[in-house]
Design a protein around this motif. Structure first.
Motif, PDB file in Angstrom:
ATOM      1  N   SER A   1       0.842  -1.185   0.000  1.00  0.00           N
ATOM      2  CA  SER A   1       0.000   0.000   0.000  1.00  0.00           C
ATOM      3  C   SER A   1       0.882   1.243   0.000  1.00  0.00           C
ATOM      4  CB  SER A   1      -0.909   0.014   1.231  1.00  0.00           C
ATOM      5  OG  SER A   1      -1.824   1.068   1.153  1.00  0.00           O
ATOM      6  N   GLU A   2       0.519   2.200  -0.819  1.00  0.00           N
ATOM      7  CA  GLU A   2       1.351   3.396  -0.961  1.00  0.00           C
ATOM      8  C   GLU A   2       1.322   4.287   0.270  1.00  0.00           C
ATOM      9  OE1 GLU A   2       1.071   4.871  -5.382  1.00  0.00           O
ATOM     10  OE2 GLU A   2      -0.770   3.830  -4.813  1.00  0.00           O
ATOM     11  N   VAL A   3       0.223   4.239   0.997  1.00  0.00           N
ATOM     12  CA  VAL A   3       0.099   5.046   2.210  1.00  0.00           C
ATOM     13  C   VAL A   3      -0.304   4.147   3.367  1.00  0.00           C
ATOM     14  CG1 VAL A   3      -1.154   6.930   3.355  1.00  0.00           C
ATOM     15  CG2 VAL A   3      -0.586   7.116   0.930  1.00  0.00           C
ATOM     16  N   CYS A   4       0.316   4.346   4.503  1.00  0.00           N
ATOM     17  CA  CYS A   4      -0.124   3.730   5.760  1.00  0.00           C
ATOM     18  C   CYS A   4       0.057   4.783   6.843  1.00  0.00           C
ATOM     19  CB  CYS A   4       0.685   2.476   6.092  1.00  0.00           C
ATOM     20  SG  CYS A   4       0.171   1.721   7.656  1.00  0.00           S
ATOM     21  N   SER A   5      -1.023   5.039   7.601  1.00  0.00           N
ATOM     22  CA  SER A   5      -0.978   6.115   8.604  1.00  0.00           C
ATOM     23  C   SER A   5      -1.577   5.644   9.919  1.00  0.00           C
ATOM     24  CB  SER A   5      -1.756   7.346   8.120  1.00  0.00           C
ATOM     25  OG  SER A   5      -1.272   7.791   6.868  1.00  0.00           O
ATOM     26  N   ILE A   6      -1.074   6.194  11.012  1.00  0.00           N
ATOM     27  CA  ILE A   6      -1.596   5.915  12.349  1.00  0.00           C
ATOM     28  C   ILE A   6      -2.024   7.236  12.982  1.00  0.00           C
ATOM     29  CG2 ILE A   6      -1.026   5.110  14.674  1.00  0.00           C
ATOM     30  CD1 ILE A   6       0.957   3.160  13.399  1.00  0.00           C
ATOM     31  N   TYR A   7      -3.294   7.288  13.380  1.00  0.00           N
ATOM     32  CA  TYR A   7      -3.839   8.428  14.108  1.00  0.00           C
ATOM     33  C   TYR A   7      -4.131   7.970  15.531  1.00  0.00           C
ATOM     34  CZ  TYR A   7      -4.728  10.556   9.507  1.00  0.00           C
ATOM     35  OH  TYR A   7      -4.596  11.084   8.247  1.00  0.00           O
ATOM     36  N   LEU A   8      -3.765   8.761  16.523  1.00  0.00           N
ATOM     37  CA  LEU A   8      -4.007   8.408  17.915  1.00  0.00           C
ATOM     38  C   LEU A   8      -4.846   9.484  18.589  1.00  0.00           C
ATOM     39  CD1 LEU A   8      -0.515   7.032  19.016  1.00  0.00           C
ATOM     40  CD2 LEU A   8      -2.454   5.803  18.040  1.00  0.00           C
ATOM     41  N   LEU A   9      -5.677   9.041  19.522  1.00  0.00           N
ATOM     42  CA  LEU A   9      -6.579   9.949  20.225  1.00  0.00           C
ATOM     43  C   LEU A   9      -5.858  10.558  21.426  1.00  0.00           C
ATOM     44  CD1 LEU A   9      -9.543  10.928  20.151  1.00  0.00           C
ATOM     45  CD2 LEU A   9     -10.093   9.080  21.729  1.00  0.00           C
ATOM     46  N   ARG A  10      -5.673  11.854  21.376  1.00  0.00           N
ATOM     47  CA  ARG A  10      -5.018  12.582  22.460  1.00  0.00           C
ATOM     48  C   ARG A  10      -5.872  13.782  22.817  1.00  0.00           C
ATOM     49  NH1 ARG A  10      -0.848  11.118  25.553  1.00  0.00           N
ATOM     50  NH2 ARG A  10       0.213  13.109  25.371  1.00  0.00           N
ATOM     51  N   GLU A  11      -6.262  13.876  24.092  1.00  0.00           N
ATOM     52  CA  GLU A  11      -7.073  15.001  24.566  1.00  0.00           C
ATOM     53  C   GLU A  11      -8.320  15.197  23.711  1.00  0.00           C
ATOM     54  OE1 GLU A  11      -4.469  18.335  24.789  1.00  0.00           O
ATOM     55  OE2 GLU A  11      -3.260  17.492  26.404  1.00  0.00           O
ATOM     56  N   GLY A  12      -8.922  14.072  23.346  1.00  0.00           N
ATOM     57  CA  GLY A  12     -10.178  14.104  22.614  1.00  0.00           C
ATOM     58  C   GLY A  12     -10.066  14.394  21.136  1.00  0.00           C
ATOM     59  N   VAL A  13      -8.839  14.469  20.597  1.00  0.00           N
ATOM     60  CA  VAL A  13      -8.633  14.776  19.176  1.00  0.00           C
ATOM     61  C   VAL A  13      -7.751  13.703  18.549  1.00  0.00           C
ATOM     62  CG1 VAL A  13      -7.683  16.448  17.541  1.00  0.00           C
ATOM     63  CG2 VAL A  13      -8.859  17.251  19.592  1.00  0.00           C
ATOM     64  N   LEU A  14      -8.067  13.317  17.319  1.00  0.00           N
ATOM     65  CA  LEU A  14      -7.266  12.335  16.590  1.00  0.00           C
ATOM     66  C   LEU A  14      -6.102  13.047  15.897  1.00  0.00           C
ATOM     67  CD1 LEU A  14     -10.322  10.444  15.204  1.00  0.00           C
ATOM     68  CD2 LEU A  14      -8.517   9.312  16.511  1.00  0.00           C
ATOM     69  N   GLU A  15      -4.904  12.647  16.263  1.00  0.00           N
ATOM     70  CA  GLU A  15      -3.697  13.305  15.769  1.00  0.00           C
ATOM     71  C   GLU A  15      -2.899  12.342  14.888  1.00  0.00           C
ATOM     72  OE1 GLU A  15       0.436  14.802  17.850  1.00  0.00           O
ATOM     73  OE2 GLU A  15      -1.464  15.274  18.865  1.00  0.00           O
ATOM     74  N   LEU A  16      -2.460  12.812  13.730  1.00  0.00           N
ATOM     75  CA  LEU A  16      -1.619  11.991  12.856  1.00  0.00           C
ATOM     76  C   LEU A  16      -0.260  11.813  13.534  1.00  0.00           C
ATOM     77  CD1 LEU A  16      -1.101  10.546  10.145  1.00  0.00           C
ATOM     78  CD2 LEU A  16      -0.380  12.760   9.210  1.00  0.00           C
ATOM     79  N   PHE A  17       0.047  10.543  13.905  1.00  0.00           N
ATOM     80  CA  PHE A  17       1.272  10.271  14.661  1.00  0.00           C
ATOM     81  C   PHE A  17       2.387   9.709  13.785  1.00  0.00           C
ATOM     82  CE2 PHE A  17      -0.112  11.372  18.767  1.00  0.00           C
ATOM     83  CZ  PHE A  17       0.936  11.173  19.657  1.00  0.00           C
ATOM     84  N   ALA A  18       2.025   8.987  12.740  1.00  0.00           N
ATOM     85  CA  ALA A  18       3.053   8.405  11.867  1.00  0.00           C
ATOM     86  C   ALA A  18       2.429   8.115  10.520  1.00  0.00           C
ATOM     87  CB  ALA A  18       3.616   7.122  12.474  1.00  0.00           C
ATOM     88  N   THR A  19       3.226   8.244   9.445  1.00  0.00           N
ATOM     89  CA  THR A  19       2.705   7.951   8.110  1.00  0.00           C
ATOM     90  C   THR A  19       3.811   7.520   7.173  1.00  0.00           C
ATOM     91  OG1 THR A  19       1.352   8.791   6.285  1.00  0.00           O
ATOM     92  CG2 THR A  19       2.921  10.344   7.285  1.00  0.00           C
ATOM     93  N   ARG A  20       3.438   6.670   6.274  1.00  0.00           N
ATOM     94  CA  ARG A  20       4.264   6.356   5.114  1.00  0.00           C
ATOM     95  C   ARG A  20       3.427   6.754   3.911  1.00  0.00           C
ATOM     96  NH1 ARG A  20       6.310   0.790   2.374  1.00  0.00           N
ATOM     97  NH2 ARG A  20       5.283   1.127   0.393  1.00  0.00           N
ATOM     98  N   GLY A  21       3.908   7.671   3.096  1.00  0.00           N
ATOM     99  CA  GLY A  21       3.199   8.047   1.873  1.00  0.00           C
ATOM    100  C   GLY A  21       2.611   9.430   1.893  1.00  0.00           C
ATOM    101  N   LEU A  22       2.156   9.902   3.090  1.00  0.00           N
ATOM    102  CA  LEU A  22       1.697  11.286   3.193  1.00  0.00           C
ATOM    103  C   LEU A  22       2.894  12.176   3.543  1.00  0.00           C
ATOM    104  CD1 LEU A  22      -1.678  10.884   5.162  1.00  0.00           C
ATOM    105  CD2 LEU A  22      -1.301  10.895   2.685  1.00  0.00           C
ATOM    106  N   LYS A  23       2.705  13.496   3.476  1.00  0.00           N
ATOM    107  CA  LYS A  23       3.805  14.416   3.764  1.00  0.00           C
ATOM    108  C   LYS A  23       4.192  14.349   5.242  1.00  0.00           C
ATOM    109  CE  LYS A  23       2.685  17.741   0.100  1.00  0.00           C
ATOM    110  NZ  LYS A  23       2.242  19.127  -0.206  1.00  0.00           N
TER     111      LYS A  23
END
Length: 758
Positions: free
Chosen positions: A43-65
């Motif tokens: 897959s060209e993109v793989c991303s992990i979003y984690l919930l911190r203080e009630g908001v989903l934050e992009l924590f790591a990605t392959r393929g996105l900026k």
């Protein structure tokens, strides 16, 4: 994709195991994780979003900026990622922009990617993040890829929790638990009042290790746990305290069916094949079940899935060696049990001397646990939200199911009011119990028959406890609703014979099965054309029974054989036209002739009646009445049809009043017409179980009520304090010239004439 789901997941987990074992910062581990997943799944993109203080934050990605990492943030419910986390659901889209919740985040550079798939990262039953993949091509990800993502997401939850990357509450609100008195609302499942300390049914089992070192060793652990769990269930079934042949036997039989389900054990084995430990494999399958439950609209099927979840919890405790449910540790004082949901077997494990009530986050009227709790006499309040946030173990609780209220950490003043109400309730019950052998006859000598509604074997005890005149409505569908398969004719016959035996010389009216609509059965294939928009007015009751007449033929034979040598009263529900009644009666008569030809002993008489629930039937009573032996008015459905108002809808509950002139005039017309034709007419439904409403019905000419057993005492007391003749005259005057709903006028009349309405 050539790899199977298990092989894909196993390859990813093997690499993840190495990453997790290394001494690397958490961010470096997440960066390695997205590379591994993206590579294995191509897959060209793989991303992990984690919930911190009630908001989903992009924590790591392959393929996105990379500059979007820790910059891109989404609220729960916002965009595709927010939707996955909020709904705890999986998305698999060949074109991401086609989804109504799609949101473009320009800083990520994701505009050139079309396909999108994402799964929730779940910890302690809550979403704590999202794992997603994207591709430039427009394609849906294969099932094996989604399975692999879901398995990996489970392992990720352990990694990110250990690294303390998510909120300590597992994504829940970080607001501290309140310590002041609080009231929580719920849904009435089993009526009653209770006082006790909060005890959580199931301390959460924390899975320490998710990735297996030895797959075969994990498989053997699961096999051993299955053997132990099945032995427990067999032991419970043999020691059930409700006797032999009851609905509870059927509940436990359904439970055993799940325990031996090969599909369930196979799915756990497949999860182990992917590289998970025994505990993680059970939890993985349980997560999949929960996600399926969220997609199921059918309440009955959801209830059956809860039985499977109950077994999953039991299996998880066995395999982990953590056997400490509150039942197994023992209740040390009067307690109110708190649970997300319960299986029937788990409820039966509790000490009934200490268990005073149950509070569920979920639950429904048709759930197995509700049926068992009702038989145990344990009050149950369902659908109470946020119980783990609102309640701490050991908190004092006051439960008033009648008021749909749970009081948490009550003040001394609240306790005083509650205990006074409880004492008054107990005093009233004692006073009503003394009326058990008293005849419900008005002060001016008019006899009113007070019958009970029933549907379970355990309801039969109410006949002697209340001194009711008989069973005015036996709901035969209850036996169908608690069974995993269609009840066989012999099982039906045994139940109906037991009911008649328990009643003795008191009358019993059997309503033929009222299923369909909102009482769907999982083993009966319903409308092939899709889900009904208005189930209460849909393919149900007599309509369904006449279309599927094999079901009705079996029930007819069972009823006729059970009624051998006695009078059998049969009532058909939801009759809309006289010829529907004719068809149903003809079907029964054909079965009677068939059994008689084979030498079976027949009932001394079969009396056929119709339920008037559909208003249209009132317009053809002149045609129907000469054909029926009796008529019963079902006020629950009739009222919602007359007012076009769903009685189960909370916003419409107060939209109509049973003491509205329109309803009372309608009923008066039906009662007068039936009386003129010499046809006995009864009312069965909630209206007849309320003293003021029952008084109005008597004033209209009703002298037969079929009500819930708990209402028999209050109704008897009202009848015995009433003079009927002046009431009939007053009702005629009020209906001739009404000024709005008659509740206030009737209450004033009752007070003036010393009618007991308590």
């Amino acid at each position: 994709m050539a790899l199977t789901a298990a092989a894909s997941a196993r390859e990813i987990l093997t690499r993840l195991h190495d990453v997790m074992a290394k001494r690397l910062p958490a961010q470096a581990k997440l960066n390695a994780v997205v590379e591994i997943i993206g590579t294995v799944l191509n897959s060209e993109v793989c991303s992990i979003y984690l919930l911190r203080e009630g908001v989903l934050e992009l924590f790591a990605t392959r393929g996105l900026k990379q500059e979007a990492v820790h910059v891109t943030k989404l609220a729960l419910g916002e965009g595709l990622v927010g939707t996955i986390a909020a709904n705890v659901e999986t998305l698999n889209l060949d074109e991401a922009t086609s989804h109504p919740n799609f949101v473009h985040n320009p800083e990520t550079g994701e505009e050139r990617f079309h396909s999108f798939a994402g799964v929730p990262i779940i910890r302690r039953e809550r979403s704590v993040g999202v794992l997603s993949v994207q591709h430039t091509d427009q394609r849906r990800y294969a099932d094996v890829e989604i399975e692999a993502l879901q398995t990996v997401a489970m392992v990720l939850s352990e990694l990110i929790a250990n690294a303390e990357l998510i909120d300590p509450t597992g994504g829940a609100s970080t607001r501290p638990q309140p310590t002041t008195a609080t009231r929580a609302g719920g849904f009435k499942l089993v009526e009653g009042m209770a006082q006790g300390v909060a005890v959580f049914h199931q301390p959460r089992i924390t899975i320490e290790h998710t990735v297996a070192e030895d797959t075969e060793a994990e498989r053997h652990r699961v096999y051993a746990a299955f053997d132990k769990m099945r032995a427990q269930i067999e032991r419970m079934a043999s020691q059930a305290e409700f006797g032999v042949g009851g609905e509870h036997d059927e509940v436990l039989a359904t439970y055993k069916m799940f325990a031996y389900d090969e599909g369930w054990s196979r799915r756990i084995n497949e999860a182990i094949d992917s590289g998970l430990t025994a505990e993680a494999a059970i939890e993985r399958v349980q997560q999949r079940t929960r996600m399926r439950m969220r997609e199921i609209d059918d309440a009955l099927l959801r209830d059956r899935m809860h039985d499977l979840e109950d077994l999953s919890n039991r299996l998880l405790r066995i395999v982990s060696g953590q056997l400490g449910t509150a039942a197994q540790m023992g209740l040390r004082q009067d307690s109110i049990l708190i649970a997300r949901n319960l299986g029937p077997a788990e409820l039966l494990e509790y000490d009934r001397r200490r268990l005073k009530g149950v509070v569920l986050e979920e639950g429904s009227l048709t759930a197995h646990v509700t049926i068992v709790a009702r038989a145990m006499g344990v009050p149950v309040l369902g659908r109470v939200r946020d119980v783990r946030r609102l309640i701490a173990e050991g908190d004092m609780l006051l439960l008033d199911v009648g008021e749909e209220s749970l009081f948490i950490r009550p003040t001394s003043a609240m306790v005083e009011v509650f205990e006074a109400k409880l004492a008054l309730s107990q005093k009233r019950r004692a006073a009503f119990a003394q009326l058990r052998n008293e005849i419900p006859i008005t002060r001016d000598g008019h006899r009113v028959q007070v019958m009970v509604n029933a549907g379970l074997r355990d309801d039969l005890a109410a006949l002697d406890l209340t001194g009711a005149d008989g069973i005015g409505l036996f709901r035969t569908e209850f036996q169908f609703l608690v069974s995993a398969t269609l009840p066989q004719r012999e099982a039906q016959r045994r139940l109906y014979k037991d009911v008649l035996d328990a009643a003795g010389d008191r009358a019993v009216t059997f309503r033929t099965v009222d299923i369909g609509g909102d009482k769907a059965l999982p083993y009966l294939n319903h409308d092939e054309e899709g889900e009904e928009e208005n189930p209460a007015m849909g393919w149900r009751a007599l309509r369904l029974a006449l279309d599927r007449n094999g079901l009705m033929k079996a029930q007819a034979r069972a009823l006729i054989e059970a009624g051998a040598g006695r009078t059998l009263n049969v009532m058909f529900p939801m009759v809309s036209e006289p010829w529907e009644f004719d068809q149903a009666r003809a079907l029964f008569e054909t079965q009677r002739a068939w059994l008689a030809a084979r030498g079976r002993k027949m009932p001394s008489e079969i009396r056929y009646g119709a339920m008037l629930e559909v208003p249209a039937l009132a317009e053809v009573l002149d045609i129907l009445l000469p054909r029926v032996d009796f008529l019963s008015i079902g006020t629950n459905d009739l009222t919602q049809f007359l007012f076009a108002a769903d009685r189960a809808h909370p916003k419409l509950a107060l939209r109509y009043d049973w003491l509205s002139p329109s309803i009372l005039r309608f009923l008066k017309r039906v009662i007068d017409q039936a009386s003129a034709a010499g046809v006995p007419v009864a009312v069965c439904g909630e209206m007849g179980g309320r003293p003021l409403e029952a008084m109005a019905l008597i004033g209209l000419g009703i002298d037969r009520l079929s009500i819930t057993p708990a209402a028999v005492g209050p109704i008897k007391a009202m009848v015995r304090s009433l003079d009927r003749a002046p009431l009939v005259e007053a009702m005629a005057g009020l209906l001739a010239n009404p000024h709005g709903p008659l509740r206030d006028a009737l209450t004033e009349w009752a007070v003036r004439h010393s009618v007991e309405l308590a």
